[in-house]
Design a protein around this motif. Structure first.
Motif, short mmCIF file in Angstrom:
data_model
loop_
_atom_site.label_atom_id
_atom_site.label_comp_id
_atom_site.label_asym_id
_atom_site.label_seq_id
_atom_site.Cartn_x
_atom_site.Cartn_y
_atom_site.Cartn_z
N HIS A 132 0.84 -1.19 0.00
CA HIS A 132 0.00 0.00 0.00
C HIS A 132 0.88 1.25 0.00
CE1 HIS A 132 -3.49 -2.52 0.76
NE2 HIS A 132 -2.80 -3.13 1.70
N ARG A 135 0.04 5.36 -1.34
CA ARG A 135 -0.48 6.45 -0.51
C ARG A 135 0.66 7.31 0.04
NH1 ARG A 135 -4.18 3.85 3.89
NH2 ARG A 135 -2.92 2.01 3.50
N ASP A 138 2.28 9.24 -2.98
CA ASP A 138 1.47 10.36 -3.43
C ASP A 138 1.58 11.55 -2.48
OD1 ASP A 138 0.68 8.79 -5.55
OD2 ASP A 138 -1.31 8.35 -4.75
N SER A 293 -7.23 10.58 5.55
CA SER A 293 -6.25 10.39 4.48
C SER A 293 -6.15 11.59 3.55
CB SER A 293 -6.61 9.14 3.67
OG SER A 293 -6.62 7.98 4.49
#
Length: 329
Positions: A132, A135, A138, A293
């Motif tokens: 993952h 995330r 980014d 997030s």
């Protein structure tokens, strides 16, 4: 108003409910990210120079380590991990270190580290790993884009993060394991550029890691956002010369988590004082109305606030005095 013994019982009951919920998830017997094998990296030890040539050599060597881990994951039959590593090894990606074992470790650079006058070290929270990783990537790219020239962001996946839902996310064990590695890494960065302004940018459980690492760490600012608490009662208890900042989005579910700490013989559960509360004493930055997030989304209020702190241009805010929905930088 409940009596003190009643308050104590309520606190214990709330934390017990949190623990019960965390361990009720059916994870027993399931394969985890750390179960995917990977070779030992060829690149070891700190970077000795930040001149462009040395960095280019380092980036190429770590890319080879990532590709070796990709081949091993593919041979193991884990297509998802192999695909994630293939993306991480693309030309133009720049890692200071990488280790695919035990769930994965790495530090990716965004911007020109050789000439940066401002560096943000981005410390992730629960649920971030090689599978993952996008995330974290980014967020690092967005922060560097907001900062612009003369700045670099290092996305530091230097520890085995806890699962988002699980008992490890409620205890300081992973943070205690991570703190020495973060201290060493920040020390290496400062040795490469002694005059460079350095900021820790710490999301969610990453704020527990940063708090554990804070004492004596050579950074100008520590930014806590989406934080469940730090394990310390006040910002002063971190014993740091850095300015401690905190922010929480209006729609962040972490605001509904009880900010309590229960001391048990074998561990602590919960992380205590809410970092955006007046009792903690951090400086508060505008964090907008987003969710857990959303802090580093391009164009967002918290991204601009955090970039201002990293750049050293944020207003001299006062410690928290307003309710979360009334915070301004």
């Amino acid at each position: 108003m409940p009596s003190p013994p009643r308050v104590s019982r309520l606190r214990r009951g709330l934390l017990a409910a949190l623990v019960t919920a965390s361990v009720a998830v059916p994870v027993a017997g399931a394969a985890g990210p750390a179960d995917v094998p990977a070779p030992a990296p060829a690149v070891r030890g700190p970077l000795r120079s930040a001149v462009p040539e040395a960095l280019a050599e380092r980036y190429a060597a770590t890319r080879a380590d990532i590709r070796a881990a990709e081949r091993t994951a593919a041979g193991h039959g884990d297509r998802g991990r192999a695909a994630a590593l293939h993306t991480m090894a693309e030309p133009g990606r720049r890692f200071l270190f990488f280790d695919g074992r035990d769930g994965g470790r790495g530090a990716e650079v965004f911007g020109d580290l050789a000439h940066a006058q401002r560096i943000a070290v981005l410390v992730p929270g629960a649920g971030i790993g090689l599978d993952h990783y996008a995330r974290l990537r980014d967020g690092g790219a967005a922060l560097q884009g907001e900062l612009g020239d003369g700045s670099a962001v290092v996305a530091w996946l230097g520890y085995r993060t806890p699962a988002t839902v699980g008992p490890a996310a409620l205890t300081p064990g992973r943070a205690a394991e991570a703190a020495p590695a973060l201290r060493d890494f920040v020390g290496e960065l400062r040795a490469l550029g002694p005059g460079v302004r350095t900021t820790l940018v710490c999301h969610s459980y990453g704020s527990v890691v940063c708090a554990r690492s804070a004492h004596g760490l050579p950074v100008e600012d520590i930014v806590l956002y989406g934080s469940p608490g730090t394990g310390y009662r006040t910002a002063a208890d971190l014993r740091t010369t850095a300015t401690v900042w905190a922010g929480r989005g209006g729609d962040d579910w972490i605001g509904g988590v009880p900010h309590l700490r229960l001391r048990l013989p074998f561990t602590d559960i919960g992380f205590g004082t809410d970092p955006v509360s007046p009792a903690f004493g951090a400086r508060i930055f505008a964090a907008g109305d987003g969710g857990h997030s959303d802090y580093l989304k391009p164009g967002s209020v918290p991204l601009k606030s955090i970039a201002g702190i990293v750049a050293g241009t944020a207003p001299a805010a006062s410690p928290a005095m307003a309710r979360p929905g009334e915070r301004h930088a």
